[in-house]
Scaffold this active site. Structure first.
Site, PDB file in Angstrom:
ATOM      1  N   CYS A  60       1.674  -2.588  -4.326  1.00  0.00           N
ATOM      2  CA  CYS A  60       1.209  -3.547  -3.312  1.00  0.00           C
ATOM      3  C   CYS A  60      -0.286  -3.410  -3.000  1.00  0.00           C
ATOM      4  CB  CYS A  60       2.014  -3.396  -2.031  1.00  0.00           C
ATOM      5  SG  CYS A  60       3.752  -3.769  -2.284  1.00  0.00           S
ATOM      6  N   HIS A 116      -1.917  -6.643   3.863  1.00  0.00           N
ATOM      7  CA  HIS A 116      -0.769  -6.777   2.968  1.00  0.00           C
ATOM      8  C   HIS A 116       0.413  -7.240   3.815  1.00  0.00           C
ATOM      9  CE1 HIS A 116       2.306  -6.164   0.121  1.00  0.00           C
ATOM     10  NE2 HIS A 116       2.772  -5.044   0.651  1.00  0.00           N
ATOM     11  N   ASN A 136       7.064 -10.414   1.110  1.00  0.00           N
ATOM     12  CA  ASN A 136       6.159  -9.446   0.474  1.00  0.00           C
ATOM     13  C   ASN A 136       6.006  -9.799  -1.004  1.00  0.00           C
ATOM     14  OD1 ASN A 136       4.925  -7.213  -0.661  1.00  0.00           O
ATOM     15  ND2 ASN A 136       6.170  -5.707   0.433  1.00  0.00           N
TER      16      ASN A 136
END
Ligand code: ACO
Length: 321
Positions: free
Chosen positions: A115, A248, A278
């Protein structure tokens, strides 16, 4: 002094929207729209079509970023793709997109930091530009996490989606704009909290994502807040003087907890987690593109990007858009 300036930005989401209710209604999981919204802020996610790959998503985002930058592929000298869900073990997704763009010049390679991949990518790209090694870099974050989810595990499959975002970074001499400072970190000690249980060398399979969500949550809040403060301190900028924060997009509760620690105003924090979920390395450029498109982030505004992910890896980048 040479700076890496964001000349253009673009993003792409697949057509198929998957609503929270589908996990219980269609997959028979013991979960609910209410639980997912309350614990994560996620309302829906986008899922790549059968046969639609990370390179396909990344290519679409790249075309939009190039159009926004008013650039041609011929103007680029490097293509970087941040991804943990490459089309193939090799060649890199970056070389596939490079070819699709009609480029047989320059170079292309993938960056893998889960990520945090886009943050690692912007750190690397800005250093290459500042050193004079490259003039115009296409940096893409693209993922098809739907392919590595265990769709029977309610603790993980509800959290992720597919998508891509891209920026064109360009060398500018003496510019006020561009990447001001960036920091990347990693610590392999926590691998067991967030990993994929397969890979070419270990198992000869692709594997599925495994996560101890609660433990990851605590690390994420602490490490994200810490690296934002470090990045701002090293740039000699007060966190409270920064215009925008593009985090994020893992969980709305992480965004809120970090904002609280750093005394940020909620309206400064760009959140797309409700609609995108996500998207790993794609989440930061997807969120930044959304805020550029709707007019919140304007040329000259200061923007802090940050991410946390598997590894653990984490990073932050302060730039003037
Ligand atoms: N629906 C209903 N119940 C659920 C679900 C679900 N989808 N998922 C878990 N639960 C249950 C658990 O089984 C547990 O039940 P129990 O109390 O009977 O054991 C209960 O809900 C609470 O579980 P927790 O894990 O403590 O829930 P939490 O509030 O921590 O939320 C979540 C879980 C959403 C995963 C959260 O911890 C989180 O967002 N973690 C961080 C994720 C992250 O930031 N990852 C990093 C980036 S990802 C990457 O790098 C690939």
């Amino acid at each position: 002094m040479i700076r890496a300036v964001v000349r253009g930005i673009g993003s792409y989401l697949p057509e198929r929207v998957m609503q929270n209710a589908e996990f219980a209604n269609d997959l028979g999981l013991d979960t609910s729209d209410e639980w997912i919204r309350e614990r994560t802020g996620i309302q829906q996610r986008y899922i790549a079509a059968h046969g639609q790959t990370t390179a396909d998503l990344g290519y679409e985002a790249a075309k939009k970023a190039l159009a926004h930058a008013d650039c041609m592929p011929a103007d680029l000298d490097l293509v970087l793709v941040a991804t943990s869900t490459p089309d193939l073990t090799f060649p890199s997704t970056a070389t596939m997109i490079q070819h699709r763009l009609g480029m047989s010049h320059g170079a292309a390679f993938d960056v893998q930091a889960v990520c945090s991949g886009f943050l690692y990518g912007i750190h690397l790209a800005s250093k290459l530009i500042e050193a004079g090694a490259h003039k115009r870099i296409l940096l893409i974050g693209a993922e098809t996490f739907s392919r590595i989810l265990d769709w029977d595990d309610r603790g993980t499959c509800v959290l992720f989606g597919d998508g891509a975002g891209a920026v064109v970074l360009e060398a500018e001499e003496g510019s006020e704009r561009g990447v001001i400072h960036s920091v990347i970190r990693s610590d392999g000690a926590h691998k067991d909290m967030l990993y994929v249980d397969g890979g070419p060398s270990a198992t000869g399979t692709v594997g599925k994502l495994r996560m101890l969500g609660n433990a990851v949550f605590k690390h994420a809040v602490k490490d994200i807040a810490g690296i934002i403060e470090q990045c701002a301190d090293e740039a000699d900028v007060a966190v409270t003087d920064i215009d925008w924060f593009v985090p994020h997009q893992a969980n709305q509760r992480i965004l809120v907890a970090v904002a609280k620690r750093l005394k940020l105003r909620p309206e400064q924090v760009v959140s797309t987690v409700a609609s995108h979920a996500n998207t790993s390395a794609a989440s930061v450029p997807l969120a930044m593109d959304a805020a550029v498109r709707d007019g919140r982030i304007k040329r000259g505004d200061s923007v802090m990007l940050e991410a946390f992910g598997g590894g653990f890896t984490w990073g932050a980048c302060l730039l003037r858009y």
